[in-house]
Structures are given as C-alpha cells and as structure tokens.
Design a protein around this motif. Structure first.
Motif, PDB file in Angstrom:
ATOM      1  N   ARG A  38      44.146  55.429  37.077  1.00 41.53           N
ATOM      2  CA  ARG A  38      43.625  54.681  37.983  1.00 41.53           C
ATOM      3  C   ARG A  38      44.923  53.826  38.657  1.00 41.53           C
ATOM      4  O   ARG A  38      44.714  53.053  39.389  1.00 41.53           O
ATOM      5  N   ASN A  39      45.907  53.720  37.694  1.00 38.40           N
ATOM      6  CA  ASN A  39      47.023  53.090  37.929  1.00 38.40           C
ATOM      7  C   ASN A  39      48.238  53.696  37.548  1.00 38.40           C
ATOM      8  O   ASN A  39      48.703  53.261  36.422  1.00 38.40           O
ATOM      9  N   LYS A  40      48.584  54.914  38.327  1.00 42.98           N
ATOM     10  CA  LYS A  40      49.608  55.784  37.867  1.00 42.98           C
ATOM     11  C   LYS A  40      51.123  54.981  37.693  1.00 42.98           C
ATOM     12  O   LYS A  40      51.466  54.246  38.712  1.00 42.98           O
ATOM     13  N   SER A  41      51.857  55.342  36.724  1.00 44.44           N
ATOM     14  CA  SER A  41      53.139  54.482  36.554  1.00 44.44           C
ATOM     15  C   SER A  41      54.134  55.071  37.763  1.00 44.44           C
ATOM     16  O   SER A  41      53.807  56.235  37.950  1.00 44.44           O
ATOM     17  N   PRO A  42      55.247  54.414  37.740  1.00 44.25           N
ATOM     18  CA  PRO A  42      56.161  54.596  38.752  1.00 44.25           C
ATOM     19  C   PRO A  42      56.908  55.935  38.252  1.00 44.25           C
ATOM     20  O   PRO A  42      57.495  56.822  39.025  1.00 44.25           O
ATOM     21  N   LEU A  44      55.561  58.447  36.648  1.00 45.11           N
ATOM     22  CA  LEU A  44      54.730  59.732  36.847  1.00 45.11           C
ATOM     23  C   LEU A  44      54.921  60.054  38.274  1.00 45.11           C
ATOM     24  O   LEU A  44      54.916  61.106  38.767  1.00 45.11           O
ATOM     25  N   LEU A  45      54.723  58.995  39.168  1.00 44.86           N
ATOM     26  CA  LEU A  45      54.858  59.160  40.453  1.00 44.86           C
ATOM     27  C   LEU A  45      56.007  59.819  41.142  1.00 44.86           C
ATOM     28  O   LEU A  45      56.248  60.480  41.961  1.00 44.86           O
ATOM     29  N   HIS A  51      52.009  66.525  43.332  1.00 44.35           N
ATOM     30  CA  HIS A  51      50.524  66.530  42.827  1.00 44.35           C
ATOM     31  C   HIS A  51      50.229  65.127  42.224  1.00 44.35           C
ATOM     32  O   HIS A  51      48.939  64.816  42.041  1.00 44.35           O
ATOM     33  N   LYS A  52      51.091  64.324  41.827  1.00 44.57           N
ATOM     34  CA  LYS A  52      50.811  63.098  41.273  1.00 44.57           C
ATOM     35  C   LYS A  52      49.733  63.231  40.020  1.00 44.57           C
ATOM     36  O   LYS A  52      49.153  62.273  39.469  1.00 44.57           O
ATOM     37  N   LYS A  53      50.052  64.259  39.090  1.00 44.58           N
ATOM     38  CA  LYS A  53      48.986  64.644  38.106  1.00 44.58           C
ATOM     39  C   LYS A  53      49.872  64.515  36.786  1.00 44.58           C
ATOM     40  O   LYS A  53      50.987  65.022  36.791  1.00 44.58           O
ATOM     41  N   ILE A  54      49.052  64.409  35.625  1.00 48.48           N
ATOM     42  CA  ILE A  54      49.491  64.980  34.373  1.00 48.48           C
ATOM     43  C   ILE A  54      49.028  66.095  33.994  1.00 48.48           C
ATOM     44  O   ILE A  54      48.081  66.588  34.570  1.00 48.48           O
ATOM     45  N   ILE A  64      58.855  68.672  34.510  1.00 46.82           N
ATOM     46  CA  ILE A  64      58.197  70.276  34.620  1.00 46.82           C
ATOM     47  C   ILE A  64      56.885  69.756  34.495  1.00 46.82           C
ATOM     48  O   ILE A  64      56.284  69.310  33.705  1.00 46.82           O
ATOM     49  N   CYS A  65      56.135  70.497  35.718  1.00 51.39           N
ATOM     50  CA  CYS A  65      54.571  70.047  35.924  1.00 51.39           C
ATOM     51  C   CYS A  65      53.812  71.137  35.742  1.00 51.39           C
ATOM     52  O   CYS A  65      54.197  72.425  35.969  1.00 51.39           O
ATOM     53  N   GLU A  66      52.450  71.145  35.874  1.00 53.67           N
ATOM     54  CA  GLU A  66      51.321  72.027  35.704  1.00 53.67           C
ATOM     55  C   GLU A  66      51.430  72.774  34.054  1.00 53.67           C
ATOM     56  O   GLU A  66      52.547  73.214  33.424  1.00 53.67           O
ATOM     57  N   SER A  67      50.140  72.383  33.389  1.00 46.81           N
ATOM     58  CA  SER A  67      50.396  72.938  32.192  1.00 46.81           C
ATOM     59  C   SER A  67      50.956  74.300  31.542  1.00 46.81           C
ATOM     60  O   SER A  67      51.613  74.352  30.697  1.00 46.81           O
ATOM     61  N   GLN A  68      50.437  75.144  32.368  1.00 49.59           N
ATOM     62  CA  GLN A  68      50.534  76.838  31.905  1.00 49.59           C
ATOM     63  C   GLN A  68      52.118  76.939  32.110  1.00 49.59           C
ATOM     64  O   GLN A  68      52.867  77.529  31.297  1.00 49.59           O
TER      65      GLN A  68
END
Length: 219
Positions: A38-42, A44-45, A51-54, A64-68
């Motif tokens: 709800r309050n993403k860290s700088p 992460l962004l 995507h701005k996702k974990i 490196i993003c996206e779990s797979q």
C-alpha cells in the motif's frame, strides 16, 4: 550480505516464496526486505518501474523481476548446486511449459474462490480442481515433477499449497479428497528444509484472506 543479494517481497506472496525456495536450494545468503504494497518503497519503484510488483531480486545492484524469471536466473548463475531445470533441452522446455501452466491457471482460479460466491465460486472451484487433476496426471507416480529430484515445476507449484487451506475453507471443499497424489507430493516437498522454511503458515494465510474479504466487502 555475502552474496550481494537483496529480495524485495511480501510475506503471503506465493511468487516471492518461489524465490526463497530457489535461494535456499542454492544455499545463498541474502537480505530480505518486506514491502508494504500500500506504500511501496522507493527502491521497489526504482527496481521494478514497469510493473511495480514484488518479488524483485537485486543482485550486485541489478534487478531481476517476475518470479519464474528470477528462479531461472538463480539456477543459471549458481548452476553448480541443486540444479532446478533439467540439462536436456526438451525436458527443460517441458518444465517451462508446466510452470507456465501453473502461472496461467492456479493463481486466478484460487483468487476467484475466495473473492466470489454462488455460481461464480462453484465454476472457479470446479475449474481449479480440473487443473490440479491435470497437474496430478503429469506428476504421475514420480516423486517430483522432473522425476527423482526436486525441480523447477515443483518450485512453481508448491508455494500455492500454503494457500490451499484458505481455498478449501472459503470454497467448502477438500483438495486432498479430489487430488490425493498431489497432496502427497506437497507433503513430500515439505520434507525439504528449503520448502518448509520458505512457505508461509496456512492458517496465517487464511487470516490474511479473512482481512482481505472484509476489506473487499465479501463477508
């Protein structure tokens, strides 16, 4: 940290748990940073601006993003210990196919079970069981999806098992009654320290889902 690895994650994420398992399989030390979605860290962004996702794995300052993709990266960089993907190109392609099947089916169907009611929920439940039966068929009599050794497809799917209790509670059904071999496989996976230490507690997950249902006005 010793291996210059940071993991940005959120504790209930089955996708983040995949990365934890892969890191544990390779016996890698890393810094874990819990994100407030709800309050993403700088950080992460900055590291996942698209995507701005974990989850996000940061290795030597590079994301490196996206779990797979992260799991494959870990397997390629630290290839000398506990290989997750098969060395044979055809078997590797098959592993990617089934991991992709998990990604395309299980998350959304599971989510529909705890976010809907009535006919929509029944349809999602029926389809989820169907998908799990297909996966059970692919597993067959093998200990793990790739055979004797724990591997890529196992990592992709087993993290959903800690959400099964929530699916069952709100969907009012038993996955073990429908897919006993698959549940036996999850128990086999849980005997591995890399898995048992990486998965969230199913009851804690269920409590998290209860809060989400109240937030979404489903109760």
């Amino acid at each position: 940290m010793a291996d210059d690895i940071i993991l940005l994650d959120f504790w209930p994420s089955m996708f983040g748990m995949r990365v934890k398992i892969a890191l544990a399989e390779k016996d890698l030390k890393y810094e874990y940073r819990e994100e407030d979605l709800r309050n993403k860290s700088p950080l992460l962004l900055e590291m996942n601006p698209v995507h701005k996702k974990i989850p996000v794995l940061i290795h030597h300052g590079k994301p490196i993003c996206e779990s797979q993709i992260i799991v494959e990266y870990i397997d390629e960089v630290w290839k000398d210990k506990s290989p997750l993907l098969p060395s044979d190109p055809y078997e590797r392609a098959q592993a990617r196919f089934w991991a992709d099947y998990v990604d395309k089916k299980i998350f959304e169907l599971g989510r529909k079970i705890w976010t809907t009611k009535g006919e929509d929920q029944e349809a999602a439940k029926k389809e989820l069981i169907g998908c799990l039966k297909i996966l059970e068929g692919e597993l067959g009599e093998k200990p793990f999806f790739s055979g004797e050794n724990f591997g890529f497809v196992d990592v992709s799917l087993v993290t959903f098992s800690c959400w099964f209790y929530a699916y069952e509670r709100f969907g009012n059904f038993s996955i073990e009654a429908e897919c006993p071999k698959l549940i036996a496989w999850t128990k086999r996976c849980m005997q591995k320290e890399s898995v048992s230490s990486s998965l969230a507690d199913p009851f804690k997950i269920c409590g998290f889902v209860v809060l989400l249902r109240k937030k979404f006005g489903i109760e």
